[in-house]
Design a protein around this motif. Structure first.
Motif, PDB file in Angstrom:
ATOM      1  N   GLU A   9     -43.543   8.258 -30.027  1.00 33.26           N
ATOM      2  CA  GLU A   9     -42.997   9.500 -29.684  1.00 33.26           C
ATOM      3  C   GLU A   9     -41.632   9.528 -29.783  1.00 33.26           C
ATOM      4  N   SER A  10     -41.073  10.281 -30.956  1.00 31.87           N
ATOM      5  CA  SER A  10     -39.793  10.158 -31.157  1.00 31.87           C
ATOM      6  C   SER A  10     -38.935  11.122 -30.302  1.00 31.87           C
ATOM      7  N   SER A  11     -39.417  12.280 -29.723  1.00 26.91           N
ATOM      8  CA  SER A  11     -38.506  13.154 -29.003  1.00 26.91           C
ATOM      9  C   SER A  11     -38.217  12.744 -27.854  1.00 26.91           C
ATOM     10  N   THR A  12     -36.864  12.793 -27.685  1.00 27.51           N
ATOM     11  CA  THR A  12     -36.264  12.338 -26.336  1.00 27.51           C
ATOM     12  C   THR A  12     -36.417  13.513 -25.073  1.00 27.51           C
ATOM     13  N   LYS A  13     -36.759  14.501 -25.550  1.00 25.26           N
ATOM     14  CA  LYS A  13     -37.012  15.643 -24.856  1.00 25.26           C
ATOM     15  C   LYS A  13     -38.561  15.457 -24.198  1.00 25.26           C
ATOM     16  N   ALA A  14     -39.435  14.984 -24.884  1.00 22.13           N
ATOM     17  CA  ALA A  14     -40.860  14.865 -24.560  1.00 22.13           C
ATOM     18  C   ALA A  14     -40.985  13.681 -23.923  1.00 22.13           C
ATOM     19  N   LEU A  15     -40.113  12.740 -24.189  1.00 18.54           N
ATOM     20  CA  LEU A  15     -40.122  11.330 -23.409  1.00 18.54           C
ATOM     21  C   LEU A  15     -39.595  11.496 -21.853  1.00 18.54           C
ATOM     22  N   LEU A  16     -38.680  12.381 -21.717  1.00 19.54           N
ATOM     23  CA  LEU A  16     -37.948  12.708 -20.507  1.00 19.54           C
ATOM     24  C   LEU A  16     -38.951  13.698 -19.616  1.00 19.54           C
ATOM     25  N   GLU A  17     -39.721  14.657 -20.361  1.00 20.91           N
ATOM     26  CA  GLU A  17     -40.643  15.366 -19.885  1.00 20.91           C
ATOM     27  C   GLU A  17     -41.964  14.543 -19.163  1.00 20.91           C
ATOM     28  N   PHE A  18     -42.101  13.642 -19.829  1.00 18.13           N
ATOM     29  CA  PHE A  18     -43.296  12.715 -19.516  1.00 18.13           C
ATOM     30  C   PHE A  18     -43.009  11.868 -18.239  1.00 18.13           C
ATOM     31  N   ILE A  19     -41.636  11.545 -17.964  1.00 17.52           N
ATOM     32  CA  ILE A  19     -41.258  10.969 -16.801  1.00 17.52           C
ATOM     33  C   ILE A  19     -41.201  11.951 -15.545  1.00 17.52           C
ATOM     34  N   HIS A  20     -40.798  12.956 -15.840  1.00 19.09           N
ATOM     35  CA  HIS A  20     -40.702  14.224 -14.876  1.00 19.09           C
ATOM     36  C   HIS A  20     -42.152  14.277 -14.259  1.00 19.09           C
ATOM     37  N   ARG A  21     -43.439  14.279 -15.327  1.00 20.05           N
ATOM     38  CA  ARG A  21     -44.442  14.934 -14.771  1.00 20.05           C
ATOM     39  C   ARG A  21     -45.174  13.515 -14.305  1.00 20.05           C
ATOM     40  N   ASN A  22     -44.792  12.124 -14.685  1.00 16.59           N
ATOM     41  CA  ASN A  22     -45.247  11.068 -13.998  1.00 16.59           C
ATOM     42  C   ASN A  22     -44.267  10.167 -13.389  1.00 16.59           C
ATOM     43  N   PRO A  23     -43.527  10.657 -12.202  1.00 13.07           N
ATOM     44  CA  PRO A  23     -42.690   9.964 -11.633  1.00 13.07           C
ATOM     45  C   PRO A  23     -42.767   8.478 -11.079  1.00 13.07           C
ATOM     46  N   LEU A  24     -43.835   7.972 -10.751  1.00 14.86           N
ATOM     47  CA  LEU A  24     -44.129   6.463 -10.337  1.00 14.86           C
ATOM     48  C   LEU A  24     -44.022   5.501 -11.546  1.00 14.86           C
ATOM     49  N   GLY A  25     -42.671   4.934 -11.365  1.00 21.10           N
ATOM     50  CA  GLY A  25     -42.325   4.092 -12.395  1.00 21.10           C
ATOM     51  C   GLY A  25     -42.377   2.575 -11.790  1.00 21.10           C
ATOM     52  N   LEU A  26     -42.392   1.765 -12.795  1.00 21.89           N
ATOM     53  CA  LEU A  26     -42.493   0.066 -12.559  1.00 21.89           C
ATOM     54  C   LEU A  26     -41.126  -0.413 -12.676  1.00 21.89           C
ATOM     55  N   LEU A  27     -40.320  -0.692 -11.839  1.00 18.05           N
ATOM     56  CA  LEU A  27     -38.921  -1.186 -12.051  1.00 18.05           C
ATOM     57  C   LEU A  27     -39.039  -2.749 -12.195  1.00 18.05           C
ATOM     58  N   THR A  28     -38.305  -3.220 -12.999  1.00 15.82           N
ATOM     59  CA  THR A  28     -38.303  -4.719 -13.252  1.00 15.82           C
ATOM     60  C   THR A  28     -37.222  -5.354 -13.439  1.00 15.82           C
ATOM     61  N   THR A  29     -36.932  -6.212 -12.906  1.00 14.44           N
ATOM     62  CA  THR A  29     -35.308  -6.852 -12.989  1.00 14.44           C
ATOM     63  C   THR A  29     -35.518  -8.388 -13.214  1.00 14.44           C
ATOM     64  N   ALA A  30     -34.622  -9.040 -13.761  1.00 13.03           N
ATOM     65  CA  ALA A  30     -34.455 -10.313 -13.866  1.00 13.03           C
ATOM     66  C   ALA A  30     -33.087 -10.911 -13.428  1.00 13.03           C
ATOM     67  N   ILE A  31     -33.244 -11.197 -12.113  1.00 11.88           N
ATOM     68  CA  ILE A  31     -32.212 -11.796 -11.314  1.00 11.88           C
ATOM     69  C   ILE A  31     -32.095 -13.111 -10.834  1.00 11.88           C
ATOM     70  N   PRO A  32     -31.299 -14.295 -11.251  1.00 10.40           N
ATOM     71  CA  PRO A  32     -31.323 -15.474 -11.039  1.00 10.40           C
ATOM     72  C   PRO A  32     -31.043 -15.573  -9.475  1.00 10.40           C
ATOM     73  N   SER A  33     -31.851 -16.541  -8.835  1.00 13.29           N
ATOM     74  CA  SER A  33     -31.873 -16.416  -7.417  1.00 13.29           C
ATOM     75  C   SER A  33     -32.389 -17.911  -6.894  1.00 13.29           C
ATOM     76  N   SER A  34     -31.909 -18.377  -5.784  1.00 15.91           N
ATOM     77  CA  SER A  34     -32.368 -19.650  -5.278  1.00 15.91           C
ATOM     78  C   SER A  34     -33.237 -19.517  -4.388  1.00 15.91           C
ATOM     79  N   GLN A  35     -33.752 -18.123  -3.838  1.00 15.85           N
ATOM     80  CA  GLN A  35     -34.596 -17.772  -2.952  1.00 15.85           C
ATOM     81  C   GLN A  35     -35.808 -16.788  -3.503  1.00 15.85           C
ATOM     82  N   TYR A  36     -35.404 -15.946  -4.617  1.00 18.49           N
ATOM     83  CA  TYR A  36     -36.639 -15.140  -4.774  1.00 18.49           C
ATOM     84  C   TYR A  36     -36.832 -15.374  -6.326  1.00 18.49           C
ATOM     85  N   PRO A  37     -38.198 -14.957  -6.796  1.00 19.78           N
ATOM     86  CA  PRO A  37     -38.524 -15.088  -7.992  1.00 19.78           C
ATOM     87  C   PRO A  37     -37.290 -14.431  -9.053  1.00 19.78           C
ATOM     88  N   PHE A  38     -37.445 -14.886 -10.263  1.00 19.83           N
ATOM     89  CA  PHE A  38     -36.443 -14.512 -11.473  1.00 19.83           C
ATOM     90  C   PHE A  38     -36.810 -13.120 -11.834  1.00 19.83           C
TER      91      PHE A  38
END
Length: 259
Positions: A9-38
């Motif tokens: 899907e090449s339309s930025t507008k359509a992609l943003l509208e998709f997020i608005h309709r489906n607001p549950l997103g999976l946040l992924t981070t990559a953080i070096p830490s001695s206590q927590y998973p990378f």
């Protein structure tokens, strides 16, 4: 995300509208830490603020969310910025993945054109997804007025989005009115706020696809539509409509290019 041209899907507008309709997103981070998973991921409902629908814009929007302070992912982010100002930006990009509510296995038996003629078909899975990358700013210091104001606004906006757009509690046409944060005791909300952090993600890169059998010929797509409809489920009916819609878009683009 692998963006095969036929599915992208090449339309930025359509992609943003998709997020608005489906607001549950999976946040992924990559953080070096001695206590927590990378690598860590958390499901978070987001409020989307659109800034620009121009695909070349450096920032296309903002995602505003919150997480439990006891979440190991929150702890890793706080650990990374300890000693910084109370609102701190992570230096590395984060990724947020949004998926459509309906997805399903596609059996080769649905391919009524290719399977009988050559049998050169394999199973697949139909789905829709949008992926964004950007910088994350976290609001983690409970005593900070800026953090308090950010969380108050984000919680209010998220509850209104979900109550009205998702639940339909608009107060109109004999519908109930939405639940408001102000319906809960102020002291209770303040206690809750001390147990969460705010997170704001700038949308600097966005991509997405509707993988809905567009790569197949018209006969096979019709077989997929019939197959999904035959399931007799809401998921099947929804996907049948999407396969039809995306197939028609593909055919229209092909016709346009041939002129």
């Amino acid at each position: 995300m692998y963006l095969r041209a036929v599915h992208e899907e090449s339309s930025t507008k359509a992609l943003l509208e998709f997020i608005h309709r489906n607001p549950l997103g999976l946040l992924t981070t990559a953080i070096p830490s001695s206590q927590y998973p990378f690598l860590q991921s958390s499901h978070i409902p987001w409020v989307l603020d659109v800034i620009s629908e121009d695909p070349d814009a450096s920032v296309k929007g903002r995602l505003r969310g919150h997480m439990a302070k006891q979440n190991p992912q929150s702890k890793a982010m706080i650990e990374l910025v300890t000693g910084s100002p109370s609102t701190s930006q992570l230096q590395e990009d984060v990724m947020v993945l949004f998926t459509g509510p309906h997805h399903h296995y596609v059996t080769p038996k649905f391919y009524t054109e290719t399977k009988p003629s050559t049998a050169k078909v394999v199973p697949t899975w139909n789905y829709a997804a949008v992926q964004v990358y950007g910088k994350a700013t976290i609001y983690y210091e409970s005593s900070s007025q800026q953090t308090s104001e950010y969380l108050s606004q984000q919680i209010h906006d998220l509850s209104q989005l979900c109550e009205t757009s998702i639940m339909g509690y608009t107060g109109e046409a004999n519908r109930e009115g939405p639940w408001n944060v102000s319906d809960a005791p102020d002291r209770y909300i303040e206690i809750m706020k001390k147990n969460i952090i705010g997170i704001e993600v700038t949308i600097e890169k966005i991509g997405g696809k509707f993988k809905m059998s567009q790569e197949m010929g018209k006969g096979d797509r019709e077989g997929v539509i019939e197959g999904f409809n035959s399931l007799g489920s809401d998921v099947g009916k929804s996907l049948a409509c999407l396969v039809k819609e995306r197939g028609e878009l593909k055919d229209a683009e092909a016709a346009k290019e041939s002129k």
